[in-house]
Design an enzyme around this catalytic site. Structure first.
Site, mmCIF file in Angstrom:
data_model
loop_
_atom_site.group_PDB
_atom_site.id
_atom_site.type_symbol
_atom_site.label_atom_id
_atom_site.label_comp_id
_atom_site.label_asym_id
_atom_site.label_seq_id
_atom_site.Cartn_x
_atom_site.Cartn_y
_atom_site.Cartn_z
ATOM 1 N N GLU A 217 0.834 -1.214 0.000
ATOM 2 C CA GLU A 217 0.000 0.000 0.000
ATOM 3 C C GLU A 217 0.863 1.256 0.000
ATOM 4 O O GLU A 217 0.542 2.251 -0.640
ATOM 5 C CB GLU A 217 -0.955 0.008 1.186
ATOM 6 C CG GLU A 217 -2.006 -1.101 1.172
ATOM 7 C CD GLU A 217 -2.813 -1.164 -0.108
ATOM 8 O OE1 GLU A 217 -2.963 -0.110 -0.764
ATOM 9 O OE2 GLU A 217 -3.259 -2.257 -0.480
ATOM 10 N N HIS A 220 1.873 2.450 -3.348
ATOM 11 C CA HIS A 220 0.913 3.367 -3.985
ATOM 12 C C HIS A 220 1.081 4.781 -3.436
ATOM 13 O O HIS A 220 1.015 5.765 -4.172
ATOM 14 C CB HIS A 220 -0.526 2.901 -3.733
ATOM 15 C CG HIS A 220 -0.861 1.591 -4.381
ATOM 16 N ND1 HIS A 220 -0.535 1.292 -5.663
ATOM 17 C CD2 HIS A 220 -1.526 0.506 -3.896
ATOM 18 C CE1 HIS A 220 -0.981 0.074 -5.961
ATOM 19 N NE2 HIS A 220 -1.578 -0.424 -4.903
ATOM 20 N N ASP A 241 2.758 0.325 -15.555
ATOM 21 C CA ASP A 241 3.147 0.938 -14.275
ATOM 22 C C ASP A 241 4.196 2.037 -14.459
ATOM 23 O O ASP A 241 4.740 2.537 -13.480
ATOM 24 C CB ASP A 241 3.629 -0.131 -13.288
ATOM 25 C CG ASP A 241 4.910 -0.827 -13.752
ATOM 26 O OD1 ASP A 241 5.404 -0.513 -14.860
ATOM 27 O OD2 ASP A 241 5.411 -1.679 -12.998
ATOM 28 N N VAL A 243 7.131 1.981 -15.313
ATOM 29 C CA VAL A 243 8.465 1.607 -14.869
ATOM 30 C C VAL A 243 9.002 0.596 -15.876
ATOM 31 O O VAL A 243 8.332 -0.385 -16.189
ATOM 32 C CB VAL A 243 8.419 0.990 -13.447
ATOM 33 C CG1 VAL A 243 9.781 0.432 -13.066
ATOM 34 C CG2 VAL A 243 7.973 2.040 -12.424
ATOM 35 N N THR A 246 10.067 -3.417 -14.746
ATOM 36 C CA THR A 246 9.090 -4.406 -14.286
ATOM 37 C C THR A 246 8.463 -5.010 -15.536
ATOM 38 O O THR A 246 7.782 -4.303 -16.274
ATOM 39 C CB THR A 246 8.001 -3.762 -13.414
ATOM 40 O OG1 THR A 246 7.444 -2.648 -14.118
ATOM 41 C CG2 THR A 246 8.569 -3.297 -12.098
ATOM 42 N N ASP A 282 2.349 -12.708 0.474
ATOM 43 C CA ASP A 282 3.491 -12.094 1.152
ATOM 44 C C ASP A 282 4.747 -12.956 1.049
ATOM 45 O O ASP A 282 5.856 -12.438 0.895
ATOM 46 C CB ASP A 282 3.161 -11.891 2.651
ATOM 47 C CG ASP A 282 2.342 -10.624 2.872
ATOM 48 O OD1 ASP A 282 1.886 -10.026 1.878
ATOM 49 O OD2 ASP A 282 2.161 -10.252 4.051
HETATM 50 ZN ZN LIG Z 1 -2.443 -2.312 -4.661
#
Ligand SMILES: [Zn+2]
Length: 686
Positions: A217, A220, A241, A243, A246, A282
């Site tokens: 988060e 962002h 994105d 970038v 990526t 994660d």
């Molecule tokens: Zn997100």
């Protein structure tokens, strides 16, 4: 209320469809639909352009800045349960952020990425320079959080976002969302990150978490998009994105499998399942790329420019030379969301004192009780005026006090307008003098419309199609009504017509009606529609303009509120970037006579029976045309079936029966449509 800045937060995609259809864990509310749903709006494009310009300028330069330290305040919004997490759990999250953003050797964050040169510091001084542990605790029902309440969350507690990163820990978000964030350049007073407590850190209530929800988060918050935004896209640098390093990714990945969903990159690389800005679990996330680091730093150098400065680090106690005392003294502080009330109403005061005091001594001149030792007292005010509030808090070393003069204003409720009330917008004056528009974010809101109308020339609409501030609400506030002015022998109700279509099958805007009998302090939801129940026209990506068959009627019974002389009603749109929502023919009054026993406060699929009591002839009135046949059953009080037939509801939406052979007494009329059966009591009294 007060916001005038037009904002775009890309952050709030719709949850309603997602959570209702699957009820699965939803990693993030960032706008993953931005690509197929709508183009970026002007403001967001400007922000993007600014970041991109800096990004490009700095791309070939070695970073000369060094480490960017971000002071953090964590607001724990709780209801007294385990979501009131420990300080240790908060610190575990700060530690994880530093591991992930710093690629600290030997930690989970030490993956195949780079050190972003960003670090986080739990603030050691509050905005007034007081010693603090950087944690604010508030007991509020907003811990069960809906994203459209995000402005309210920040009214509870908010530290200047130019100087602090505001993180909110809550019990739930729209049911099952893990977290969401604002985007750089959004409205300052909605800036921050909201995370469910079970994903915050890796200990306490988050012991089954690895704490990467907050890492994601915050990405962002620093201006990063998802690695899968815009799918495979066209140019791996200038879309998606934004970038370069990526690899393009067709869609989010929800597991740790190695995938290569796009082949338009050269060389053709696998999707970055390890990237924090993916949706992978994660356990497989451990890296930011060099390009993402550049973009984070470009944001810090163009938009979030004050927060990491040396002077701000000194002011927040986050500079390396600051020596914190072993214990911070208690600092008295409090808040209420409803400082303006009417005579006889109550105010809920929330303690937000810093540094864990254990004793509270409140004074409420003019209130009842006029003093309290509870931490979060509720106080009633029975006389008009403005009143001070004082709080003294005590810890083991001493006490601190805060007194706010004139904090509470108590006014006479007055007498609302007599019913009936109607508004069809056909005078073409907007807004009509009887209605107040509340546009919290200053963006897209209710407007007059001349292309659609139930009858006459105008309706009003809200253009959700161009609204990207997902989750924001726009209110249409009706005048106060004195419902004691309604005919006690008839029903008092609100009705209106609406028309709506979606722009995407998955997502839907929401329509609510809220009612208050205490001068707007507390509101009850008396009507709610979203998804299929809201739709009246076909899904379309072009602006929806309803024809005469694409309107539905809302009937909201208000009999439960007829003793109130001061009822406030508001019609609320919560946007999901769907399509136009129209309203017309708003009515509050009592001219349908009859029923006394309806329990529901709304009845789209419900019906009216009148007159009641009846001398034999009754009319069943439906709020709208019913699809298919409807079964009508009439039974007496012993359960004996006296009538049982299938009817089709015609264009008058009603059916009249002459039942003069029924003897006096109580009967029950049931209507069964679409598998839902509803029953009302009627009295025959010939
Ligand atoms: Zn997100």
């Amino acid at each position: 209320m007060k916001k005038i800045i037009f904002i775009i937060t890309l952050t709030f995609i719709l949850f309603q469809g997602f959570s209702q259809q699957t009820d699965v864990y939803h990693p993030c509310l960032f706008d993953e639909t931005i690509n197929n749903k709508k183009s970026l709006l002007e403001t967001e494009q400007k922000i993007q352009a600014a970041i991109q310009k800096k990004f490009t300028e700095s791309f070939n330069k070695a970073s000369s800045h060094g480490i960017y330290i971000i002071p953090v305040v964590v607001h724990i919004i709780h209801d007294g349960g385990t979501e009131n997490i420990s300080e240790a759990q908060v610190q575990s999250q700060i530690q994880i952020l530093n591991e992930d953003y710093g690629k600290l050797p030997g930690t989970n964050g030490d993956g195949n990425g780079v050190d972003t040169e960003v670090r986080f510091c739990l603030a050691k001084k509050d905005p007034n320079g007081n010693c603090t542990n950087g944690i604010v605790r508030i007991k509020s029902s907003l811990t069960n959080h809906q994203t459209y309440q995000r402005g309210l969350l920040k009214e509870l507690s908010f530290w200047d976002n130019a100087r602090y990163l505001n993180i909110y820990v809550v019990k739930s978000i729209n049911g099952n969302v893990a977290g969401y964030s604002s985007f750089p350049g959004g409205p300052p007073d909605e800036d921050g990150v909201v995370v469910r407590h079970v994903y915050f850190g890796n200990t306490g209530t988050a012991s089954s978490s690895l704490g990467r929800t907050t890492s994601h988060e915050l990405g962002h918050w620093f201006g990063l998009y998802h690695t899968f935004n815009n799918g495979c896209g066209i140019d791996t640098c200038t879309d998606g994105d934004y970038v370069c390093d990526t690899p393009p990714q067709a869609s989010p990945s929800f597991n740790c499998n190695t995938l290569n969903t796009c082949s338009n990159d050269i060389p053709d690389l696998n999707d970055l399942k390890e990237n924090y800005m993916n949706y992978t679990p994660d356990a497989c996330k451990d890296m930011f790329t060099a390009g993402q680091k550049q973009r984070i730093q470009a944001t810090l150098d163009t938009i979030r420019t004050q927060i990491w400065t040396t002077s701000n680090l000194i002011a927040t106690g986050c500079d390396s030379n600051y020596i914190a005392p072993t214990n911070c003294l208690a600092i008295a502080d409090f808040v209420t969301l409803t400082p303006n009330i009417c005579v006889g109403n109550s105010v809920y005061f929330m303690d937000r004192s810093l540094n864990n005091p254990f004793n509270w001594q409140w004074s409420f001149p003019g209130g009842t009780p006029s003093a309290s030792t509870s931490q979060n007292p509720t106080i009633t005010y029975s006389s008009t005026g403005t009143y001070a509030v004082k709080l003294v808090v005590t810890d083991s070393t001493g006490s601190d006090s805060l007194e706010v003069a004139g904090y509470i204003t108590v006014s006479q409720p007055g007498i609302g307008n007599s019913v009936s009330y109607s508004e069809d917008f056909d005078l073409g004056i907007y807004p009509p003098s009887s209605l107040t528009i509340v546009n919290y974010d200053g963006g897209v809101t209710w407007e007059l419309d001349s292309l659609a109308s139930v009858s006459g020339n105008y309706s009003i609409k809200i253009n959700n199609l161009i609204n990207t501030n997902y989750g924001s609400s726009d209110e249409l506030v009706l005048p106060y009504f004195d419902l004691t002015s309604s005919d006690p022998d008839s029903n008092v109700y609100m009705s209106f017509k609406w028309a709506y279509a979606k722009s995407d099958p998955t997502f839907s805007d929401e329509l609510l009606v809220l009612l208050s009998t205490d001068c707007g302090v507390n509101f009850t939801q008396v009507f709610y529609r979203t998804q299929t129940a809201l739709v009246t026209g076909p899904t379309q990506t072009t602006p929806f303009i309803p024809d005469s068959t694409q309107w539905k009627s809302a009937f909201i019974l208000l009999n439960n509120y007829r003793t109130s002389t001061y009822v406030q009603l508001k019609i609320v749109n919560v946007t999901d970037g769907g399509n136009n929502l129209y309203l017309d023919n708003i009515y509050v009054g009592d001219n349908i006579t009859g029923i006394t026993s309806i329990q529901e406060t709304e009845f789209e699929t419900d019906f009216l029976v009148y007159p009641n009591p009846s001398s034999g002839q009754i009319t069943i009135k439906f709020p709208e045309k019913q699809e298919g046949n409807v079964r009508i059953t009439i039974t007496d009080i012993s359960g004996r079936v006296l009538k049982n037939e299938l009817i089709s509801v015609d264009n008058t939406y009603q059916k009249t029966y002459s039942l003069t052979n029924f003897s006096n007494g109580i009967y029950f009329i049931s209507v069964e449509a679409k598998g839902i059966r509803r029953t009302q009591k009627i009295i025959f009294n010939n």
